[in-house]
Design an enzyme around this catalytic site. Sequence first.
Site, PDB file in Angstrom:
ATOM      1  N   ASN B  39       0.841  -1.198   0.000  1.00 16.42           N
ATOM      2  CA  ASN B  39       0.000   0.000   0.000  1.00 16.42           C
ATOM      3  C   ASN B  39       0.879   1.253   0.000  1.00 16.42           C
ATOM      4  O   ASN B  39       1.817   1.360   0.784  1.00 16.42           O
ATOM      5  CB  ASN B  39      -0.902  -0.027   1.241  1.00 16.42           C
ATOM      6  CG  ASN B  39      -1.968   1.052   1.230  1.00 16.42           C
ATOM      7  OD1 ASN B  39      -1.657   2.245   1.186  1.00 16.42           O
ATOM      8  ND2 ASN B  39      -3.215   0.654   1.289  1.00 16.42           N
ATOM      9  N   HIS B  50      -3.626   0.661  -3.373  1.00 22.57           N
ATOM     10  CA  HIS B  50      -3.737  -0.441  -2.430  1.00 22.57           C
ATOM     11  C   HIS B  50      -2.650  -1.468  -2.778  1.00 22.57           C
ATOM     12  O   HIS B  50      -2.104  -1.457  -3.889  1.00 22.57           O
ATOM     13  CB  HIS B  50      -5.132  -1.063  -2.530  1.00 22.57           C
ATOM     14  CG  HIS B  50      -6.178  -0.324  -1.735  1.00 22.57           C
ATOM     15  ND1 HIS B  50      -7.404  -0.854  -1.439  1.00 22.57           N
ATOM     16  CD2 HIS B  50      -6.152   0.899  -1.163  1.00 22.57           C
ATOM     17  CE1 HIS B  50      -8.104   0.014  -0.719  1.00 22.57           C
ATOM     18  NE2 HIS B  50      -7.370   1.097  -0.531  1.00 22.57           N
ATOM     19  N   GLU B  52      -2.610  -4.610  -3.520  1.00 25.21           N
ATOM     20  CA  GLU B  52      -2.835  -5.492  -4.665  1.00 25.21           C
ATOM     21  C   GLU B  52      -2.708  -4.709  -5.982  1.00 25.21           C
ATOM     22  O   GLU B  52      -2.219  -5.246  -6.980  1.00 25.21           O
ATOM     23  CB  GLU B  52      -4.219  -6.134  -4.565  1.00 25.21           C
ATOM     24  CG  GLU B  52      -4.419  -7.004  -3.310  1.00 25.21           C
ATOM     25  CD  GLU B  52      -4.941  -6.217  -2.106  1.00 25.21           C
ATOM     26  OE1 GLU B  52      -4.700  -4.982  -2.024  1.00 25.21           O
ATOM     27  OE2 GLU B  52      -5.600  -6.827  -1.249  1.00 25.21           O
ATOM     28  N   CYS B  77     -10.299  -5.591  -0.678  1.00 21.25           N
ATOM     29  CA  CYS B  77     -11.511  -4.760  -0.694  1.00 21.25           C
ATOM     30  C   CYS B  77     -12.137  -4.844  -2.083  1.00 21.25           C
ATOM     31  O   CYS B  77     -11.627  -5.523  -2.975  1.00 21.25           O
ATOM     32  CB  CYS B  77     -11.152  -3.321  -0.345  1.00 21.25           C
ATOM     33  SG  CYS B  77     -10.373  -2.427  -1.718  1.00 21.25           S
ATOM     34  N   CYS B  80      -9.754  -3.913  -5.102  1.00 19.27           N
ATOM     35  CA  CYS B  80      -8.769  -4.931  -5.465  1.00 19.27           C
ATOM     36  C   CYS B  80      -9.450  -6.208  -5.935  1.00 19.27           C
ATOM     37  O   CYS B  80      -8.973  -6.880  -6.856  1.00 19.27           O
ATOM     38  CB  CYS B  80      -7.845  -5.179  -4.282  1.00 19.27           C
ATOM     39  SG  CYS B  80      -7.029  -3.639  -3.760  1.00 19.27           S
ATOM     40  N   ASP B 140      -8.367   4.706   4.085  1.00 17.60           N
ATOM     41  CA  ASP B 140      -7.948   3.723   3.082  1.00 17.60           C
ATOM     42  C   ASP B 140      -9.087   2.849   2.602  1.00 17.60           C
ATOM     43  O   ASP B 140      -9.077   2.382   1.464  1.00 17.60           O
ATOM     44  CB  ASP B 140      -6.824   2.844   3.634  1.00 17.60           C
ATOM     45  CG  ASP B 140      -6.059   2.162   2.512  1.00 17.60           C
ATOM     46  OD1 ASP B 140      -5.604   2.873   1.600  1.00 17.60           O
ATOM     47  OD2 ASP B 140      -5.948   0.927   2.524  1.00 17.60           O
TER      48      ASP B 140
END
Lengths: 143, 143
Positions: B39, B50, B52, B77, B80, B140
């Site tokens: 991140n 993020h 990923e 999330c 991603c 985030d």
Amino acid sequence: MDKFMEAAIDEARSGSSDGGIPIGSVLVRDDTIIGKGHNLRVQEDDPMAHAEISCLRDAGRIGNYRGSILYSTLMPCYLCAGAVVQFGIKKVIVGESRTFPGAKEFMESHGVEVVDLDLDECVAMMEDFIRSNPELWNEDIGE
Amino acid sequence: MDKFMEAAIDEARSGSSDGGIPIGSVLVRDDTIIGKGHNLRVQEDDPMAHAEISCLRDAGRIGNYRGSILYSTLMPCYLCAGAVVQFGIKKVIVGESRTFPGAKEFMESHGVEVVDLDLDECVAMMEDFIRSNPELWNEDIGE
């Protein structure tokens, strides 16, 4: 036409003139553009830089997205729709979804209002691009 | 522990040591890491970075994602998970989902196999971070 969709189309054309994929996006709040961007897969060799992601990156760390509206020349794919859902953007206005259906139902199922302007100008822009660059387009949508 | 999850945890700790959010990710194909990231919201003021997304950006334009496995220290999330679904990544292995439930069902509903290792080490890393930085964590995840 909606001035914000005009701005998204300008972004798409800007990307296209650089040899990129012609999809553009702007983020609007309080009747003001607070972020803008276009697809940068080709220009930056970045497979995550879809137009909406570039736009949200450009908007920066705005804290929350309440009251914001995301414009895109094309219906968002799952990546970009995922950003919309995760960050609580409640309204998305798109230029068209004829050339790519995207993830409209996914957004709507999470309470996002999706408005499809179905603009011939946006359809023509994508049709021209897909016809000339089918492999690049398939790469961009993971096919 | 799985050497690839170890690498994802190393990414998370690297991000944390730079003052960032401790989430890391690696993309694996043919038993080899082909992308890694953590991140970067804080480090690059990039709300889309993020772990990923950083990892998939690092992997670059690999054309297709067949046979690839995405590792993340935390359940992805919607942003991603949207990338996973859009680009056809069929397997995701996560460190934990106790501190954040993420979008497991969404991925599974699109045919993605999601394996949750439920590692105390990953839970502790996130609990420490959330306790010390609740506002940053809420930012985030868009809350």
